[in-house]
Each structure stands twice: as structure tokens, then as C-alpha cells.
Motif scaffolding. Structure first.
Motif, PDB file in Angstrom:
ATOM      1  N   SER A  43       0.843  -1.194   0.000  1.00 50.62           N
ATOM      2  CA  SER A  43       0.000   0.000   0.000  1.00 50.62           C
ATOM      3  C   SER A  43       0.874   1.239   0.000  1.00 50.62           C
ATOM      4  O   SER A  43       1.886   1.301   0.717  1.00 50.62           O
ATOM      5  N   GLU A  44       0.493   2.205  -0.771  1.00 50.31           N
ATOM      6  CA  GLU A  44       1.280   3.423  -0.917  1.00 50.31           C
ATOM      7  C   GLU A  44       1.442   4.157   0.411  1.00 50.31           C
ATOM      8  O   GLU A  44       0.473   4.371   1.145  1.00 50.31           O
ATOM      9  N   GLY A  45       2.676   4.523   0.730  1.00 49.24           N
ATOM     10  CA  GLY A  45       2.953   5.319   1.917  1.00 49.24           C
ATOM     11  C   GLY A  45       2.956   4.565   3.224  1.00 49.24           C
ATOM     12  O   GLY A  45       3.075   5.159   4.287  1.00 49.24           O
ATOM     13  N   ASP A 100       0.918 -15.285   3.995  1.00 48.60           N
ATOM     14  CA  ASP A 100       0.571 -13.866   4.134  1.00 48.60           C
ATOM     15  C   ASP A 100       1.250 -13.006   3.076  1.00 48.60           C
ATOM     16  O   ASP A 100       0.730 -11.953   2.700  1.00 48.60           O
ATOM     17  N   PHE A 101       2.391 -13.449   2.584  1.00 45.47           N
ATOM     18  CA  PHE A 101       3.049 -12.729   1.487  1.00 45.47           C
ATOM     19  C   PHE A 101       2.334 -13.019   0.166  1.00 45.47           C
ATOM     20  O   PHE A 101       2.172 -12.139  -0.673  1.00 45.47           O
ATOM     21  N   ASN A 102       1.896 -14.253  -0.009  1.00 44.58           N
ATOM     22  CA  ASN A 102       1.213 -14.642  -1.250  1.00 44.58           C
ATOM     23  C   ASN A 102      -0.101 -13.896  -1.439  1.00 44.58           C
ATOM     24  O   ASN A 102      -0.539 -13.680  -2.571  1.00 44.58           O
ATOM     25  N   THR A 103      -0.737 -13.510  -0.340  1.00 42.57           N
ATOM     26  CA  THR A 103      -2.007 -12.788  -0.410  1.00 42.57           C
ATOM     27  C   THR A 103      -1.833 -11.283  -0.238  1.00 42.57           C
ATOM     28  O   THR A 103      -2.815 -10.559  -0.077  1.00 42.57           O
ATOM     29  N   ASN A 104      -0.568 -10.820  -0.264  1.00 43.64           N
ATOM     30  CA  ASN A 104      -0.279  -9.387  -0.136  1.00 43.64           C
ATOM     31  C   ASN A 104      -0.825  -8.783   1.156  1.00 43.64           C
ATOM     32  O   ASN A 104      -1.261  -7.626   1.182  1.00 43.64           O
ATOM     33  N   LYS A 105      -0.797  -9.569   2.216  1.00 45.68           N
ATOM     34  CA  LYS A 105      -1.265  -9.057   3.502  1.00 45.68           C
ATOM     35  C   LYS A 105      -0.262  -8.086   4.097  1.00 45.68           C
ATOM     36  O   LYS A 105      -0.624  -7.172   4.840  1.00 45.68           O
TER      37      LYS A 105
END
Length: 270
Positions: A43-45, A100-105
Motif C-alpha cells: 500500500s502506498e505510503g 501472508d506474502f502470497n495474499t499481499n497481507k
């Protein structure tokens, strides 16, 4: 066959321009939002950190705020990226399996996590930032100093941890192993007598007995573990940035300051 009306050239040009714009735009969830354009964030920022609470003194909630050694260390990375750290509390199993990395958590995981060959297959790790080993905790005065003393007793461990794996491999068959979702539940069970003893990382257990003098750490097992910050496999830009920050912090004294803040002494080695 009927003829379709001709499409004005201006309309075609506008459509092509829109298509090209769509092809070259960057998703908002792929920008760093900070001063380092080479690092991609979910997520940006925001630098999103997956962890599993509670795990003091590495991360825990106090007064509505999540604080701890890992939190302060990752804050240094966030500052370097000119973004804010956001903690994502999630089951540890999702962290250690890389799901959690695979789902971009999250962008990274800082959860007092030991670097192991199995975990290294599903994520990338930073340079080690903390030395740890497994330890045994009991109620004060109990005669449990090694696994052999626990024959016929209940022995607790935290799910999906190296302590749990160590217990499964080394505890006598007569010991009844009891699994707990998090370290808070494990320690509460030791304190109440639900289990005779428990196993977890020494840093966490020594912190607990300071606040709970009716418990004590009676043994350490030389497992030679090291903690690392986890990253999605291939996210080299963020991992290398974290490595550089950890290296600089150890050199300029910021690491020692954070360590002393949470453990009361300077680290034995760097």
C-alpha cells in the motif's frame, strides 16, 4: 448486411490514448510512496508488518499501541523509506508458511521469527538481527529442569514454532504435549498449572518472569537460533534496504539503544 457508422478519428485517438494510459499506469498498491522509488510496497505510503500478538518484548499491545523490540527496529526501515509502519496482527502459521506474502497481507514479517531451512523455502530473510535459544518455564519451585523431569506431565508449546518442533523431537513419550495458539495462552497455562511447564524462546520467557515472579526459567537448550525479518520471495529491493538499515543501526548505536530499551542490557554480540 447493414453498414455501421464510421467512427470519428478523434474518438479513435482518444480511445488509443486511454488504452496506453491504462497499460502504463502503476497500481496504487505497488508504489513505495516514499523517497526510495525502487522499493515496492503493498500500500502506498505504508510499510505493512505482519506479526502475531502477543510476543513481548518483541511486540505487544500496551495502552492501545503496539510496541516492542521488533516494532522499533522496523520503524528504522520505515523512516528510511519515508513511510509509516502499520502492524498487521495475524496467526503465526500464515506468516511462517509464507501465505501472508502470497495474499499481499504485508510487506514484511517481524515476529521474533527464527530463520530455518523450511521457512527459507517459502520466504526470503534479512540478515540475522537477534540471537535466541529455547528455554523451559515452570511455576516457581517446581522440579522441572529438563525433559526427563517431565515424565507423565503435560508440557506446553506454541503452535508452528521452533520450540514446538524441539519438544516433539526431544520430549519423552510419556510427556503429554499440549499445543497453544499463541505464547500468551501458553504462559497463562503454565502460571495456572494447566501444564507443568512450557517451552519458548528465551527472550520472551525471561521478560515474562520479570513480571510474574511466581514463574521461573529453569533451563535453556542450546539451539543456536537467529531471528530474521521475512519478505516475499524475490522482494530483493525491500530486503536489501532492511539489511542496510540493520547494518547501519548496529554501527551507529541505534540498535544497542533499542536493545537496551527492551532488555535492560547491551547485546552480547552484534
Amino acid at each position: 448486411m447493414s453498414l455501421r457508422p464510421a467512427i470519428p478519428v478523434t474518438a479513435v485517438g482518444a480511445a488509443v490514448a486511454l488504452l496506453l494510459t491504462g497499460c502504463t499506469s502503476t497500481k496504487s498498491d505497488g508504489n513505495s510512496g516514499g523517497k526510495d522509488g525502487g522499493v515496492q510496497l503493498v500500500s502506498e505510503g505504508v510499510l505493512k508488518t505482519c506479526t502475531h500478538l502477543p510476543y513481548p518484548p518483541f511486540q505487544s499491545k500496551k495502552g492501545g499501541e503496539i510496541v516492542g523490540f521488533d516494532v522499533d527496529l522496523v520503524d528504522l526501515v520505515a523512516e528510511e523509506l519515508d513511510v509509516k509502519q502499520e502492524i498487521v496482527n495475524t496467526p503465526f502459521e500464515g506468516i511462517e508458511t509464507g501465505q501472508d506474502f502470497n495474499t499481499n497481507k504485508c510487506d514484511l514479517a517481524a515476529a521474533g521469527m527464527t530463520i530455518t531451512p523450511e521457512r527459507d523455502k517459502v520466504m526470503d530473510f534479512s540478515t540475522p538481527y537477534f540471537d535466541a535459544t529455547q528455554a523451559l518455564i515452570t511455576r516457581k519451585g517446581k522440579p522441572y529442569k529438563e525433559f526427563a523431569d517431565l515424565k507423565g506431565q503435560k508440557f506446553g508449546y506454541q503452535k508452528a514454532t521452533t520450540g514446538g518442533e524441539y519438544a516433539k523431537k526431544n520430549a519423552p513419550k510419556s510427556v503429554e504435549l499440549v499445543e497453544f495458539e499463541d505464547v500468551g495462552l501458553l504462559l497463562a497455562a503454565v502460571k495456572s498449572g494447566q501444564v507443568a511447564a512450557g517451552i519458548n524462546d528465551n527472550g520472551v520467557l525471561y521478560d515474562y518472569v520479570k513480571q510474574n515472579p511466581d514463574t521461573e526459567v529453569t533451563a535453556e537448550f542450546d539451539t543456536g537460533e537467529q531471528y530474521g525479518i521475512g519478505f516475499r520471495t524475490g522482494n530483493d529491493a525491500l530486503r536489501e534496504k532492511a539489511d542496510a538499515v540493520i547494518k547501519a543501526a548496529k554501527k551507529d548505536g541505534r540498535y544497542d539503544k533499542i536493545y537496551k530499551k527492551w532488555f535492560g542490557t547491551a547485546p552480547k554480540s552484534k
